[in-house]
Design a protein around this motif. Structure first.
Motif, short mmCIF file in Angstrom:
data_model
loop_
_atom_site.label_atom_id
_atom_site.label_comp_id
_atom_site.label_asym_id
_atom_site.label_seq_id
_atom_site.Cartn_x
_atom_site.Cartn_y
_atom_site.Cartn_z
N THR B 83 16.65 -0.30 18.92
CA THR B 83 15.67 0.67 19.41
C THR B 83 14.92 1.32 18.25
OG1 THR B 83 17.40 2.35 19.51
CG2 THR B 83 16.93 1.15 21.54
N GLU B 84 15.57 1.40 17.10
CA GLU B 84 14.93 2.01 15.93
C GLU B 84 13.81 1.14 15.36
OE1 GLU B 84 18.74 1.88 14.24
OE2 GLU B 84 18.11 0.76 12.46
N ASP B 85 13.72 -0.13 15.79
CA ASP B 85 12.64 -1.00 15.33
C ASP B 85 11.34 -0.72 16.07
OD1 ASP B 85 14.98 -3.78 15.22
OD2 ASP B 85 14.49 -2.30 13.67
N GLU B 86 11.41 0.07 17.12
CA GLU B 86 10.19 0.40 17.86
C GLU B 86 9.24 1.16 16.95
OE1 GLU B 86 10.33 1.09 22.14
OE2 GLU B 86 9.47 3.07 21.75
N ALA B 87 8.06 0.58 16.73
CA ALA B 87 7.11 1.11 15.76
C ALA B 87 5.83 0.28 15.83
CB ALA B 87 7.68 1.04 14.34
N ASP B 88 4.85 0.66 15.03
CA ASP B 88 3.65 -0.14 14.83
C ASP B 88 3.85 -0.98 13.58
OD1 ASP B 88 1.59 2.65 15.81
OD2 ASP B 88 2.30 0.98 17.03
N TYR B 89 3.38 -2.22 13.62
CA TYR B 89 3.51 -3.12 12.48
C TYR B 89 2.14 -3.65 12.08
CZ TYR B 89 8.50 -2.94 13.27
OH TYR B 89 9.80 -2.49 13.40
N TYR B 90 1.89 -3.63 10.77
CA TYR B 90 0.59 -4.06 10.24
C TYR B 90 0.78 -5.15 9.20
CZ TYR B 90 -1.17 0.30 12.25
OH TYR B 90 -1.51 1.32 13.11
N CYS B 91 -0.04 -6.19 9.29
CA CYS B 91 -0.08 -7.16 8.20
C CYS B 91 -1.21 -6.75 7.24
CB CYS B 91 -0.28 -8.58 8.71
SG CYS B 91 -1.77 -8.88 9.70
N GLN B 92 -1.10 -7.24 6.03
CA GLN B 92 -2.08 -6.89 4.99
C GLN B 92 -2.22 -8.05 4.02
OE1 GLN B 92 -0.65 -5.37 1.48
NE2 GLN B 92 -2.55 -6.33 0.82
N SER B 93 -3.43 -8.34 3.63
CA SER B 93 -3.67 -9.33 2.59
C SER B 93 -4.84 -8.87 1.73
CB SER B 93 -3.89 -10.72 3.21
OG SER B 93 -3.84 -11.71 2.21
N TYR B 94 -5.39 -9.74 0.94
CA TYR B 94 -6.40 -9.33 -0.02
C TYR B 94 -7.26 -10.55 -0.35
CZ TYR B 94 -3.16 -11.76 -2.96
OH TYR B 94 -2.34 -12.73 -3.48
N ASP B 95 -8.38 -10.28 -0.97
CA ASP B 95 -9.30 -11.36 -1.34
C ASP B 95 -10.16 -10.83 -2.48
OD1 ASP B 95 -11.87 -13.28 0.43
OD2 ASP B 95 -10.86 -13.59 -1.49
N SER B 96 -10.10 -11.45 -3.62
CA SER B 96 -10.87 -10.98 -4.77
C SER B 96 -10.51 -9.51 -5.04
CB SER B 96 -12.35 -11.20 -4.51
OG SER B 96 -13.12 -10.81 -5.64
N ARG B 97 -11.45 -8.60 -4.83
CA ARG B 97 -11.18 -7.20 -5.13
C ARG B 97 -11.01 -6.34 -3.88
NH1 ARG B 97 -13.13 -5.25 -10.22
NH2 ARG B 97 -14.39 -3.60 -9.27
N THR B 98 -10.81 -6.97 -2.74
CA THR B 98 -10.76 -6.26 -1.46
C THR B 98 -9.42 -6.42 -0.79
OG1 THR B 98 -13.13 -6.61 -1.15
CG2 THR B 98 -11.86 -6.07 0.80
N VAL B 99 -8.98 -5.36 -0.12
CA VAL B 99 -7.73 -5.38 0.65
C VAL B 99 -8.07 -5.32 2.13
CG1 VAL B 99 -5.64 -4.05 1.17
CG2 VAL B 99 -6.41 -4.32 -1.21
#
Lengths: 127, 110
Positions: B83-99
Motif C-alpha cells: 500500500t505504501e507504493d501508492e504514489a505518482d511515478y514519473y520517468c525522465q530522460s534528456y537530450d543534448s542540453r534539455t531534460v
C-alpha cells in the motif's frame, strides 16, 4: 548530510517577478548541476532549466525562454531561480534538484537523474 | 525535442506486480538513460531507478527498470505491491542540453 533548503512561500501579482533560493549543504556546491522543476496544482513535473554553478552556464526549457533566469553564488552555496512577468498559470510548487553525478563525470545534465531535491517553494500568482 | 508518454493511471492489488510504461516520441529510448521518480502526496519526488535499470541504495529490489527498443519505451516494474507504493511515478530522460519528464502515472494499490 546532503540537503537543499529552499526559501519560503511567495504570493505575487500578475506581471511581477519572483526569486526562489536554494541553499545547498553537505557537498561541494560547484561540482554538481542544479535543476529547477515546477509542479502546478494537480499536474506533473515540468523541467525549467539547469545551471552549472562552477561555470555559470545555464540552459532553459523553451517554454520559459526569456522569462527565467538561474544564477548561483558559490560563496554561500546557493542557487537562485527568478521568473518574471508572472501569470496566473505560474502558480506552482517550484523545486530545486541536484544532479546525481558531478558534472566532471558525466556527459550531459540529467544523464543520471536528480538525487537530492529541495522541499519545494509554493508560488501563488493572485490579483 | 522529444516527449515521454506515460499512462495516466494504473491500479493493482497488494502483493501483485504492476508495470508502468514510458514511451519516447522520437529518437531511440536506448540512446539516453531513463530515470524513474516516486512522488507521494505533499512530498518532493525521490529517485527509484537511474540509468535505465540501476536502483539507488535504500530502494527495495521490488522496483526494477528496463528498456525495450522494439517499442521505444522504458518500463518501471514493481513487484509484491504494498500500500505504501501508492504514489505518482514519473520517468525522465534528456537530450543534448534539455531534460524531459513524462506526464506521470498515478499508481493505486487497492
Amino acid at each position: 548530510h546532503v540537503q537543499l533548503v529552499q526559501s519560503g512561500a511567495e504570493v505575487k501579482k500578475p506581471g511581477a517577478s519572483v526569486k526562489v533560493s536554494c541553499k545547498a549543504s553537505g557537498y561541494t556546491f560547484s561540482d554538481y548541476y542544479m535543476h529547477c522543476v515546477r509542479q502546478a496544482p494537480g499536474q506533473g513535473l515540468e523541467w525549467m532549466g539547469w545551471i552549472n554553478p562552477n561555470s555559470g552556464d545555464t540552459n532553459y526549457a523553451q517554454n520559459f525562454q526569456g522569462r527565467v533566469t538561474m544564477t548561483s553564488d558559490t560563496s554561500i552555496s546557493t542557487a537562485y531561480m527568478e521568473l518574471s512577468r508572472l501569470r496566473f498559470d505560474d502558480t506552482a510548487v517550484y523545486y530545486c534538484a541536484r544532479d546525481a553525478v558531478a558534472w566532471e563525470y558525466q556527459l550531459l545534465p540529467g544523464e543520471n537523474g536528480m538525487d537530492v531535491w529541495g522541499q519545494g517553494t509554493t508560488v501563488t500568482v493572485s490579483s | 525535442n522529444f516527449m515521454l508518454t506515460q499512462p495516466h493511471s494504473v491500479s493493482e492489488s497488494p502483493g501483485k506486480t504492476v508495470t508502468i510504461s514510458c514511451t519516447r516520441s522520437s529518437g531511440s529510448i536506448a540512446s539516453n538513460h531513463v530515470q524513474w521518480y516516486q512522488q507521494r502526496p505533499g512530498s518532493a519526488p525521490t529517485i527509484v531507478i537511474y540509468e535505465d535499470i540501476q536502483r539507488p541504495s535504500g530502494v527495495p529490489d521490488r522496483f526494477s527498470g528496463s528498456i525495450d527498443s522494439s517499442s521505444n519505451s522504458a518500463s518501471l516494474t514493481i513487484s509484491g505491491l504494498k500500500t505504501e507504493d501508492e504514489a505518482d511515478y514519473y520517468c525522465q530522460s534528456y537530450d543534448s542540453r534539455t531534460v524531459v519528464f513524462g506526464g506521470g502515472t498515478k499508481l493505486t494499490v487497492l
